[in-house]
Each structure stands twice: as C-alpha cells, then as structure tokens.
Design a protein around this motif. Structure first.
Motif, PDB file in Angstrom:
ATOM      1  N   UNK A 211       1.070  -1.243   0.248  1.00  0.00           N
ATOM      2  CA  UNK A 211      -0.086   0.147   0.038  1.00  0.00           C
ATOM      3  C   UNK A 211       0.852   1.345  -0.083  1.00  0.00           C
ATOM      4  N   UNK A 212       0.297   2.175  -0.582  1.00  0.00           N
ATOM      5  CA  UNK A 212       1.094   3.352  -0.595  1.00  0.00           C
ATOM      6  C   UNK A 212       0.407   4.767  -0.929  1.00  0.00           C
ATOM      7  N   UNK A 213       0.848   5.869  -0.565  1.00  0.00           N
ATOM      8  CA  UNK A 213       0.187   7.156  -1.155  1.00  0.00           C
ATOM      9  C   UNK A 213       1.500   8.046  -1.201  1.00  0.00           C
ATOM     10  N   UNK A 214       2.030   8.512  -2.366  1.00  0.00           N
ATOM     11  CA  UNK A 214       3.008   9.411  -2.508  1.00  0.00           C
ATOM     12  C   UNK A 214       2.919  10.343  -3.343  1.00  0.00           C
ATOM     13  N   UNK A 215       3.529  11.613  -3.095  1.00  0.00           N
ATOM     14  CA  UNK A 215       3.400  12.740  -3.758  1.00  0.00           C
ATOM     15  C   UNK A 215       4.816  13.228  -4.124  1.00  0.00           C
ATOM     16  N   UNK A 239       4.340   4.525   2.747  1.00  0.00           N
ATOM     17  CA  UNK A 239       4.400   3.324   2.094  1.00  0.00           C
ATOM     18  C   UNK A 239       4.244   2.072   3.058  1.00  0.00           C
ATOM     19  N   UNK A 240       3.289   1.206   2.785  1.00  0.00           N
ATOM     20  CA  UNK A 240       3.282  -0.008   3.821  1.00  0.00           C
ATOM     21  C   UNK A 240       4.022  -1.214   3.317  1.00  0.00           C
ATOM     22  N   UNK A 241       5.017  -1.603   4.070  1.00  0.00           N
ATOM     23  CA  UNK A 241       5.619  -2.853   3.343  1.00  0.00           C
ATOM     24  C   UNK A 241       5.339  -4.183   4.227  1.00  0.00           C
ATOM     25  N   UNK A 242       5.213  -5.232   3.426  1.00  0.00           N
ATOM     26  CA  UNK A 242       5.015  -6.630   4.022  1.00  0.00           C
ATOM     27  C   UNK A 242       6.669  -7.189   4.290  1.00  0.00           C
TER      28      UNK A 242
END
Length: 281
Positions: A211-215, A239-242
């Motif tokens: 998952x991520x939300x980057x600008x 950013x969400x990392x597994x």
C-alpha cells in the motif's frame, strides 16, 4: 558508545515574520552559533551527525513549493525538532541554546519542550509482518546510494528518485549508521565498503509494497546569485511494506529503520529533508 538525542522546542515570534523557504534555516542559524553544536551544523561531512527539521504548525511542516512567501504571526506558537548523534551526553548543550534569539528572519522566544535519548546500539523499529514508513518532509533518495563500490560514482549523474525503493532507503541508512557508529557499533557484512550495497539488495528482497500514497514535490531551497529560485524535487507520503522473514538480516534492518526515526533518511537532512516515522503495523 554513541547516543542519539532528539530535542523539540516551541518557537514564538515577537512580531509578524517572513520565513525563509526552508524554515529549518531559522533553527540552523541559531545552532550555528552554539559552542558545541555549531561545528556539527557547519561540517562538510557527507553524512552529518545532525538533522534539523522544518517548523511545524497546525499539523504540517512548513516549506516553500513556489514563489509565494510564508509568514508566522506574532505570538503564534510553532515547533521544531533537531536530532544528533554524539559520544557525549551533556545537558548543558541544550541549556546553552538561548530562550530569546535574534535571527535574520526575526526575533523569537524558544522553549525546550522535550528531549528523547537512546543508545545507538539499543535503537530499533520492530518489523513484525508489516511496517509503515511515513515520509513527513520531502525526501531525497539519490540513485547513487546503490552504485556498487567498484563503479566510480563520480562519473554518474546524481538524480533523486521519486519512489522509496527499499534498497535506496536501507543503503542510505547504512551509510549514516556507519558514519556515526564507534568501531564496535558498525554494521558490516563481509567488506565494510560493500555493506550498504549488500543491505540494500537484501532490502529489495525483504520488503514488498502492499500500500502507498506518495506525492512528488518540488521544494524551493533558496536563490542563486542572479536571484532565480533554486529548487529540488523529492517526495512525501507513506508506504506500507510487507516483510519477508530473513532472520540473519532482521536485526540490522530494525536497527537502521530505528535510526531513521531519529535522524531521518536521504540527502540534505541538515536543512529539513527526509524526516520519517517508521511504525510496525
């Protein structure tokens, strides 16, 4: 033994002030005159022991992205944080930062709010199954972080990547860690020169984005000699990392991500870039 120390101050202007495009320069100006911290601020070292973050007001960090001006009203309370690595812990370091300061940007009252401290060897960001990395100020991750030591990086053009590839993140942190660590604290995988590169490659295997939300963001850093705006480009967001379990390397990754919570990551941490928050999900 190396200690990590983070100090947060409230800052209140005596009158309305116009802030510099990089608001971290207000604190940077104050610290440059400090008898002990000043040398860290002025150091030309590639990986500095100090990070100075922008003013924080109403839930956001203040930095300029265009030609407009930023202001801080008289008696309006903002805050800022700086973090440093040192082999000495001296409370007088913070006592010698004056409560009333005069800067090229205005006169301010500064109040110490909080000090956090830990030993470098004890710092951790527990990974678990997933971890979230929040890039709170624009972050500059150079493509050169993953140039192998047997390739001459000086001949390569430096570019800031706009996606936080795990290898760039971890390689940057490994370089910072080993630049501030004592000989007993350094992280080494075989050859010390190759360690940041190797850890970066391992990070690309261990961490997968879920998952991520980057600008992408363009930040004004000042003006050139002709009065034109100088800009740089980075990113913020999360950013969400597994995390893929790799017991041999988990401790090193937890140490490096724990360091990020104090000193940030990437280039230009000394003027406000690269503040991050790493949390287990």
């Amino acid at each position: 033994m190396t200690f990590l120390i983070s100090a947060t101050y409230s800052v209140v202007p005596e009158r309305d002030v116009i802030l510099p495009p990089l608001t971290s320069k207000v604190l940077k100006y104050v610290l440059e005159g400090h008898p002990k911290i000043g040398s860290l601020v002025k150091s030309a070292k590639k990986y500095k022991e100090i990070s100075i973050f922008p003013l924080f007001l109403r839930g956001r960090y203040l930095y300029s992205t265009g030609p407009g001006v930023m202001t801080l009203r008289a008696k309006e309370r903002a805050s800022f944080t700086f973090s440093l690595a040192s082999e000495e812990v001296d409370p007088e370091v913070f006592e010698k930062i004056p409560n009333e300061v005069s800067t090229p940007y205005g006169d301010f009252v500064m109040i110490l709010e909080e000090i956090r401290m830990t030993e470098l060897g004890e710092v951790r960001a527990e990974l678990g199954h997933k971890v979230n990395v929040r890039f709170e100020t624009p972050t500059l991750l150079s493509n050169k972080y993953m140039v192998p030591p047997n390739v001459k990086a000086r001949k390569l053009r430096q570019m800031n990547r706009l996606l936080p590839q795990p290898s760039l993140l971890i390689s940057s942190l490994a370089r910072i860690w080993n630049s501030i660590a004592t000989p007993k604290e350094v992280i080494v995988l075989g050859d010390s020169d190759w360690t940041p590169y190797k850890l970066g490659r391992i990070a690309d295997v261990m961490f997968a984005e879920v998952g991520y939300s980057l600008t992408p963001v363009t930040v004004v850093v000042g003006k050139d000699k002709n009065g034109n705006l100088r800009k740089t480009r980075g990113f913020n967001g999360w950013v969400k990392y597994e995390v893929v379990e790799a017991k041999r390397y988990t401790e090193s990754m937890e140490k490096l991500l724990g360091l990020a919570n104090f000193l940030g990551v990437g280039r230009s941490r000394g003027i406000g870039f690269g503040k991050v928050k790493v949390e287990r999900v």
